[in-house]
Enzyme design. Structure first.
Site, mmCIF file in Angstrom:
data_model
loop_
_atom_site.group_PDB
_atom_site.id
_atom_site.type_symbol
_atom_site.label_atom_id
_atom_site.label_comp_id
_atom_site.label_asym_id
_atom_site.label_seq_id
_atom_site.Cartn_x
_atom_site.Cartn_y
_atom_site.Cartn_z
ATOM 1 N N LYS A 1 0.845 -1.199 0.000
ATOM 2 C CA LYS A 1 0.000 0.000 0.000
ATOM 3 C C LYS A 1 0.882 1.252 0.000
ATOM 4 C CE LYS A 1 -0.300 -0.265 5.047
ATOM 5 N NZ LYS A 1 -1.057 -0.846 6.160
ATOM 6 N N ARG B 1 -10.900 -0.596 14.618
ATOM 7 C CA ARG B 1 -10.919 0.143 13.364
ATOM 8 C C ARG B 1 -11.913 -0.567 12.449
ATOM 9 N NH1 ARG B 1 -5.182 1.050 10.336
ATOM 10 N NH2 ARG B 1 -5.667 -1.035 9.605
ATOM 11 N N HIS C 1 -6.180 -7.718 12.510
ATOM 12 C CA HIS C 1 -4.972 -6.881 12.532
ATOM 13 C C HIS C 1 -4.576 -6.570 13.971
ATOM 14 C CE1 HIS C 1 -2.028 -4.255 10.809
ATOM 15 N NE2 HIS C 1 -2.625 -3.124 11.104
ATOM 16 N N ARG D 1 1.136 -11.134 6.727
ATOM 17 C CA ARG D 1 0.945 -9.898 5.953
ATOM 18 C C ARG D 1 1.967 -8.821 6.308
ATOM 19 N NH1 ARG D 1 -4.132 -9.850 8.067
ATOM 20 N NH2 ARG D 1 -3.533 -7.936 9.120
ATOM 21 N N TYR E 1 16.188 30.513 7.587
ATOM 22 C CA TYR E 1 15.041 31.266 8.096
ATOM 23 C C TYR E 1 15.067 31.361 9.620
ATOM 24 C CZ TYR E 1 13.027 30.703 3.449
ATOM 25 O OH TYR E 1 12.805 30.736 2.101
ATOM 26 N N CYS F 1 14.590 24.236 4.812
ATOM 27 C CA CYS F 1 13.764 25.056 3.918
ATOM 28 C C CYS F 1 12.926 24.141 3.009
ATOM 29 C CB CYS F 1 14.639 25.947 3.055
ATOM 30 S SG CYS F 1 15.875 26.876 3.965
ATOM 31 N N MET F 2 12.162 24.728 2.125
ATOM 32 C CA MET F 2 11.337 23.909 1.234
ATOM 33 C C MET F 2 12.199 23.066 0.282
ATOM 34 S SD MET F 2 8.344 24.993 -1.452
ATOM 35 C CE MET F 2 7.245 25.763 -0.299
ATOM 36 N N ASP F 3 13.249 23.671 -0.252
ATOM 37 C CA ASP F 3 14.041 22.983 -1.276
ATOM 38 C C ASP F 3 15.505 22.777 -0.895
ATOM 39 O OD1 ASP F 3 11.741 23.331 -3.036
ATOM 40 O OD2 ASP F 3 12.332 25.442 -2.992
#
Ligand SMILES: *Cc1c(COP(=O)(O)O)cnc(C)c1O
Length: 372
Positions: free
Chosen positions: A40, A138, A167, A225, A264, A312-314
């Protein structure tokens, strides 16, 4: 599926030979119990199609996914093994269960009835596994209601009740409770058998079940599993190998002077007269959470270096101290993988390994090695 090419030197390396060895390790641990390999969430970020095909070569012929879309992706890319969808499918998707020859999970009698209606309209039979809630709280039918519900489901036209499963919520730490769950599931199947109603397949063990709850792969159980253990996350004494590593290359190195700051919010302040800062081209948009800002470490040429300042983002920055030594722009960096484990990396940002694996974003290409 992930891009295989990118113009940015940041990539995830997936070692398919380690994946296959992990499958063998699990098989020997359980005395050869067949796997329903859990792929998954794009095989926990490893790429479901590539992972499933590598495991098929190892003899695995049953996979589990979370959603119908994930199952369709496998089928459309040539995975022909059995595929169990672990969750319910919306009404508008049900026809695809037949088109793509999938195995559905039944979570309630009413859901079973809608599946049965579809099967009648299609003039086909649908393989189903019934999910029993033995303590996860669940999805599924409560274990104490299971006998009546299973009888009802078995009587529905168009459904073939092939298996039941359950599970574990805490097989790693709660042995007694997990064993109680095993007993609950076993008893349901046994009582059905005594009533002359045979259920062929029965499974409960996730990865931690395989390592900690031997009764969960006893003779009453036909499959296990595992997910995370296939991907090599576990303490080393289990003999599992890491499959995923996150790597990049330094894009810039420069000296900063005393009292100058990095990134930052200017949280990192240089203390020495001179400190070399290396800039790495990856950040939180790639899956490196800001929760670990200033706590991560990376490995360059076999040595650890501290990550400094906000992620940072990148980009994120690493301190090379007052001497960059033989490290240059373009030098390779391991963010996690072989020298620094994914578990340790996850811990630095207070995340679980599952989250880190699934969280490496789509823009990071996956490079595969170790193919036969
Ligand atoms: C995700 C999942 C698994 C696999 O769990 P791991 O802890 O990764 O081994 C097994 N069964 C179900 C129902 C799951 O949702």
């Amino acid at each position: 599926m992930f891009a295989t090419e990118s113009f940015r030197p940041t990539w995830v390396e997936i070692d398919l030979s380690s994946l296959r060895k992990n499958a063998q390790t699990l098989l020997s641990r359980t005395g050869g119990k067949p796997l329903i390999a859990v792929v998954k969430a794009d095989a926990y970020g490893h790429g479901a199609v590539r992972v499933a095909k590598a495991l098929e070569k190892e003899g695995v012929n049953f996979f589990a996914v979370a959603t119908l879309d994930e199952a369709i992706e496998l089928r459309e890319n040539g995975v022909n093994s059995d595929i169990l969808i672990l969750g319910p499918v919306e009404e508008r998707g049900m026809d695809s269960l037949f088109t793509y020859r999938l195995v559905a999970t039944v979570i309630s009698s009413s859901y079973a009835k809608s599946l049965s209606e579809k099967a009648k309209k299609q003039g086909q039979s649908l393989r189903v596994h019934v999910k029993i809630d033995t303590g996860m709280g669940r999805l599924g039918i409560r274990y104490d209601e299971a006998p009546e519900r299973l009888e009802e489901i078995m009587s529905l036209e168009g459904l073939f009740l092939e298996g039941i499963f359950s599970h574990f919520p805490s097989a790693d730490v709660d042995r007694d409770f997990s064993e109680e769950q095993v007993r609950r599931l076993k008893k349901i199947r046994e009582n059905m058998r005594l009533a002359g109603k045979k259920i062929s397949l029965c499974h409960i063990a996730n990865s931690e079940g395989i390592w900690n709850i031997p009764s969960s792969f006893g003779e009453e159980f036909t499959h296990v599993r595992p997910g995370i253990s296939l991907y090599g996350v576990a303490s080393s004494e289990r003999g599992l190998l890491p499959v995923m590593s996150l790597r990049t290359k330094i894009v810039q190195i420069k000296p900063l002077r005393k009292k100058e700051t990095v990134s930052y919010l200017r949280q990192y302040v240089v203390q020495k007269e001179r400190e070399y800062i290396a800039v790495l081209p990856l950040g939180y948009a790639d899956g490196v959470s800001t929760c670990g800002s200033g706590k991560y470490e990376v490995v360059i040429k076999g040595r650890r270096y501290p990550q400094v300042g906000r992620v940072c983002m990148d980009y994120m920055m690493v301190s090379l101290d007052d001497n960059p030594d033989h490290i240059e722009e373009g030098t390779e960096v391991e963010v996690f993988g072989s020298f620094l484990s994914l578990q340790e990396f996850a811990h630095k940002s207070s995340r679980i390994p599952y989250e880190v694996m699934c969280g490496v974003s789509k823009r990071v290409p996956r490079w595969y090695k170790g193919e036969e």
